[in-house]
Design a protein around this motif. Structure first.
Motif, PDB file in Angstrom:
ATOM      1  N   THR A   1     -40.180  28.435  -4.765  1.00 32.48           N
ATOM      2  CA  THR A   1     -40.191  27.199  -3.986  1.00 32.48           C
ATOM      3  C   THR A   1     -40.515  26.057  -4.939  1.00 32.48           C
ATOM      4  OG1 THR A   1     -42.540  27.403  -3.431  1.00 32.48           O
ATOM      5  CG2 THR A   1     -40.965  28.364  -1.874  1.00 32.48           C
ATOM      6  N   ALA A   2     -40.196  24.859  -4.523  1.00 33.50           N
ATOM      7  CA  ALA A   2     -40.500  23.679  -5.329  1.00 33.50           C
ATOM      8  C   ALA A   2     -40.948  22.559  -4.407  1.00 33.50           C
ATOM      9  CB  ALA A   2     -39.275  23.243  -6.127  1.00 33.50           C
ATOM     10  N   THR A   3     -41.844  21.758  -4.892  1.00 32.97           N
ATOM     11  CA  THR A   3     -42.295  20.577  -4.168  1.00 32.97           C
ATOM     12  C   THR A   3     -42.127  19.383  -5.087  1.00 32.97           C
ATOM     13  OG1 THR A   3     -43.951  21.886  -2.977  1.00 32.97           O
ATOM     14  CG2 THR A   3     -44.253  19.483  -3.011  1.00 32.97           C
ATOM     15  N   PHE A   4     -41.424  18.382  -4.589  1.00 35.69           N
ATOM     16  CA  PHE A   4     -41.234  17.159  -5.359  1.00 35.69           C
ATOM     17  C   PHE A   4     -42.144  16.077  -4.782  1.00 35.69           C
ATOM     18  CE2 PHE A   4     -37.348  19.561  -5.794  1.00 35.69           C
ATOM     19  CZ  PHE A   4     -37.113  19.490  -7.157  1.00 35.69           C
ATOM     20  N   THR A   5     -42.839  15.406  -5.659  1.00 34.99           N
ATOM     21  CA  THR A   5     -43.721  14.318  -5.226  1.00 34.99           C
ATOM     22  C   THR A   5     -43.438  13.103  -6.096  1.00 34.99           C
ATOM     23  OG1 THR A   5     -45.467  15.017  -6.744  1.00 34.99           O
ATOM     24  CG2 THR A   5     -45.547  15.907  -4.518  1.00 34.99           C
ATOM     25  N   PHE A   6     -43.835  11.951  -5.613  1.00 34.24           N
ATOM     26  CA  PHE A   6     -43.761  10.747  -6.422  1.00 34.24           C
ATOM     27  C   PHE A   6     -44.974   9.890  -6.127  1.00 34.24           C
ATOM     28  CE2 PHE A   6     -41.413   9.639  -2.582  1.00 34.24           C
ATOM     29  CZ  PHE A   6     -41.933   8.397  -2.260  1.00 34.24           C
ATOM     30  N   GLU A   7     -45.289   9.069  -7.103  1.00 39.19           N
ATOM     31  CA  GLU A   7     -46.393   8.141  -6.951  1.00 39.19           C
ATOM     32  C   GLU A   7     -45.812   6.777  -6.584  1.00 39.19           C
ATOM     33  OE1 GLU A   7     -49.798   9.029  -9.860  1.00 39.19           O
ATOM     34  OE2 GLU A   7     -47.958   9.601 -10.928  1.00 39.19           O
ATOM     35  N   GLU A   8     -46.484   6.070  -5.696  1.00 45.57           N
ATOM     36  CA  GLU A   8     -45.992   4.786  -5.198  1.00 45.57           C
ATOM     37  C   GLU A   8     -45.694   3.797  -6.325  1.00 45.57           C
ATOM     38  OE1 GLU A   8     -44.870   3.491  -2.370  1.00 45.57           O
ATOM     39  OE2 GLU A   8     -45.072   5.494  -1.524  1.00 45.57           O
ATOM     40  N   GLU A   9     -46.501   3.797  -7.373  1.00 40.75           N
ATOM     41  CA  GLU A   9     -46.310   2.818  -8.432  1.00 40.75           C
ATOM     42  C   GLU A   9     -45.201   3.205  -9.424  1.00 40.75           C
ATOM     43  OE1 GLU A   9     -49.583   5.610  -9.250  1.00 40.75           O
ATOM     44  OE2 GLU A   9     -49.365   4.142  -7.680  1.00 40.75           O
ATOM     45  N   ASP A  10     -44.600   4.379  -9.295  1.00 46.21           N
ATOM     46  CA  ASP A  10     -43.515   4.830 -10.176  1.00 46.21           C
ATOM     47  C   ASP A  10     -42.270   3.978  -9.922  1.00 46.21           C
ATOM     48  OD1 ASP A  10     -41.478   6.092 -11.570  1.00 46.21           O
ATOM     49  OD2 ASP A  10     -41.930   8.091 -10.796  1.00 46.21           O
ATOM     50  N   PRO A  11     -41.810   3.204 -10.909  1.00 48.42           N
ATOM     51  CA  PRO A  11     -40.638   2.346 -10.683  1.00 48.42           C
ATOM     52  C   PRO A  11     -39.344   3.148 -10.508  1.00 48.42           C
ATOM     53  CG  PRO A  11     -41.305   2.235 -12.980  1.00 48.42           C
ATOM     54  CD  PRO A  11     -42.355   3.054 -12.261  1.00 48.42           C
ATOM     55  N   LEU A  12     -39.325   4.422 -10.878  1.00 52.06           N
ATOM     56  CA  LEU A  12     -38.118   5.249 -10.749  1.00 52.06           C
ATOM     57  C   LEU A  12     -38.252   6.308  -9.659  1.00 52.06           C
ATOM     58  CD1 LEU A  12     -37.404   5.786 -14.558  1.00 52.06           C
ATOM     59  CD2 LEU A  12     -36.448   4.048 -13.030  1.00 52.06           C
ATOM     60  N   LYS A  13     -39.160   6.083  -8.734  1.00 54.45           N
ATOM     61  CA  LYS A  13     -39.451   7.097  -7.706  1.00 54.45           C
ATOM     62  C   LYS A  13     -38.242   7.439  -6.846  1.00 54.45           C
ATOM     63  CE  LYS A  13     -41.411   3.686  -4.628  1.00 54.45           C
ATOM     64  NZ  LYS A  13     -42.631   2.938  -4.566  1.00 54.45           N
ATOM     65  N   TYR A  14     -37.283   6.545  -6.740  1.00 58.96           N
ATOM     66  CA  TYR A  14     -36.093   6.812  -5.925  1.00 58.96           C
ATOM     67  C   TYR A  14     -34.907   7.258  -6.766  1.00 58.96           C
ATOM     68  CZ  TYR A  14     -38.844   4.532  -2.353  1.00 58.96           C
ATOM     69  OH  TYR A  14     -39.847   4.204  -1.475  1.00 58.96           O
ATOM     70  N   GLY A  15     -35.138   7.513  -8.037  1.00 61.64           N
ATOM     71  CA  GLY A  15     -34.076   7.964  -8.923  1.00 61.64           C
ATOM     72  C   GLY A  15     -33.426   6.816  -9.659  1.00 61.64           C
ATOM     73  N   PHE A  16     -32.357   7.125 -10.401  1.00 66.31           N
ATOM     74  CA  PHE A  16     -31.631   6.133 -11.176  1.00 66.31           C
ATOM     75  C   PHE A  16     -30.219   6.640 -11.392  1.00 66.31           C
ATOM     76  CE2 PHE A  16     -33.961   8.974 -13.900  1.00 66.31           C
ATOM     77  CZ  PHE A  16     -33.020   9.362 -14.861  1.00 66.31           C
ATOM     78  N   LEU A  17     -29.324   5.769 -11.787  1.00 69.14           N
ATOM     79  CA  LEU A  17     -27.918   6.107 -12.014  1.00 69.14           C
ATOM     80  C   LEU A  17     -27.553   5.828 -13.460  1.00 69.14           C
ATOM     81  CD1 LEU A  17     -26.231   4.513  -8.875  1.00 69.14           C
ATOM     82  CD2 LEU A  17     -26.698   6.934  -9.291  1.00 69.14           C
ATOM     83  N   PHE A  18     -26.708   6.669 -14.034  1.00 71.49           N
ATOM     84  CA  PHE A  18     -26.109   6.415 -15.351  1.00 71.49           C
ATOM     85  C   PHE A  18     -24.768   5.757 -15.111  1.00 71.49           C
ATOM     86  CE2 PHE A  18     -28.769  10.094 -16.590  1.00 71.49           C
ATOM     87  CZ  PHE A  18     -29.430   9.501 -17.648  1.00 71.49           C
ATOM     88  N   LYS A  19     -24.423   4.782 -15.937  1.00 74.32           N
ATOM     89  CA  LYS A  19     -23.113   4.119 -15.823  1.00 74.32           C
ATOM     90  C   LYS A  19     -22.358   4.269 -17.115  1.00 74.32           C
ATOM     91  CE  LYS A  19     -24.551   0.793 -12.415  1.00 74.32           C
ATOM     92  NZ  LYS A  19     -24.630  -0.590 -12.004  1.00 74.32           N
TER      93      LYS A  19
END
Length: 186
Positions: free
Chosen positions: A168-186
Motif C-alpha cells: 500500500t502507499a500513502t501520499f501526503t503533501f504539506e500546505e506550504e509545498d509550492p508543488l503539492k499539486y504536481g507540475f508539467l514538463f513542456k
C-alpha cells in the motif's frame, strides 16, 4: 509463426499474440530449454534475447492506438498448447527482464487467443496455466469469437485466478509545498 533470428540461438518460430499488450510466445524447447526445470536466469536470458530479436525484426500493429503497438515481452511455454485438462506451464518475462509471479493475465489472454486462432482449443474450453516460477494457477477460456479487430481475428477471453495485495502507499503533501499539486514538463 514468425521466423526470428535470435543471436546465439539461431532462427526460431515465434507467435505474436495480443492480450492487452503484445507478447512473443514460443515453446522453451525451441531454445533448447525446459520451462519447468531450467534455472530461471537461463529462461530470463533466453526470453530477453527473443524479445530484443522480435523488436528488431517485427513491428506490431494495434488497430486503435499506436501507443499499444509495441512488444511488451516474451512468454516461454512448455509447448502444450492443444486443449488438455492438464495445466500448461509458462514464464512471462517483460519490461526490463522482470518475471511475473503468476501466469500473467494479459499473457494468458494472448495464449488463449493464439490457441483459439490455431484451432487448438474451442470456445468455452477452460485451460489452466501454471507459473513455472511460483506454481500459481490461472484459468482462461475463449468465450466469443468477435470477428475482425482491424485486420486481426479477435476473440473475447475470460481469465480468472487469485490476486493479493502486495503493498500500500500513502501520499501526503504539506500546505506550504509550492508543488503539492504536481507540475508539467513542456
Amino acid at each position: 509463426e514468425l521466423p526470428v533470428d535470435v543471436p546465439g540461438r539461431g532462427t526460431v518460430l515465434v507467435d505474436v499474440g495480443y492480450g492487452g499488450t503484445f507478447y512473443a510466445v514460443l515453446s522453451a524447447e525451441r531454445l533448447g530449454l525446459d520451462v519447468r526445470t531450467a534455472p530461471s536466469r537461463e529462461l530470463v536470458q533466453a526470453a530477453s534475447a527473443v524479445t530484443e530479436a522480435v523488436k528488431k525484426q517485427f513491428k506490431p500493429h494495434h488497430p486503435e492506438s499506436e501507443d499499444l503497438a509495441f512488444l511488451y515481452g516474451t512468454i516461454l511455454t512448455d509447448g502444450k498448447d492443444a486443449f488438455s485438462e492438464e495445466p500448461t506451464t509458462n514464464i512471462c518475462v517483460f519490461a526490463d527482464e522482470q518475471v511475473d509471479r503468476c501466469p500473467t493475465g494479459s499473457g494468458v489472454t494472448a495464449r488463449i487467443a493464439l490457441q483459439y486462432h490455431k484451432g487448438l482449443i474451442q470456445l468455452n474450453q477452460t485451460r489452466t496455466f501454471r507459473s513455472s516460477t511460483t506454481g500459481s494457477l490461472f484459468t482462461g477460456k475463449a468465450v466469443k469469437a468477435s470477428g475482425l479487430f482491424g485486420d486481426h481475428n479477435a476473440v473475447i477471453v475470460e481469465v480468472s485466478g487469485e490476486a493479493y495485495y502486495t503493498g500500500t502507499a500513502t501520499f501526503t503533501f504539506e500546505e506550504e509545498d509550492p508543488l503539492k499539486y504536481g507540475f508539467l514538463f513542456k
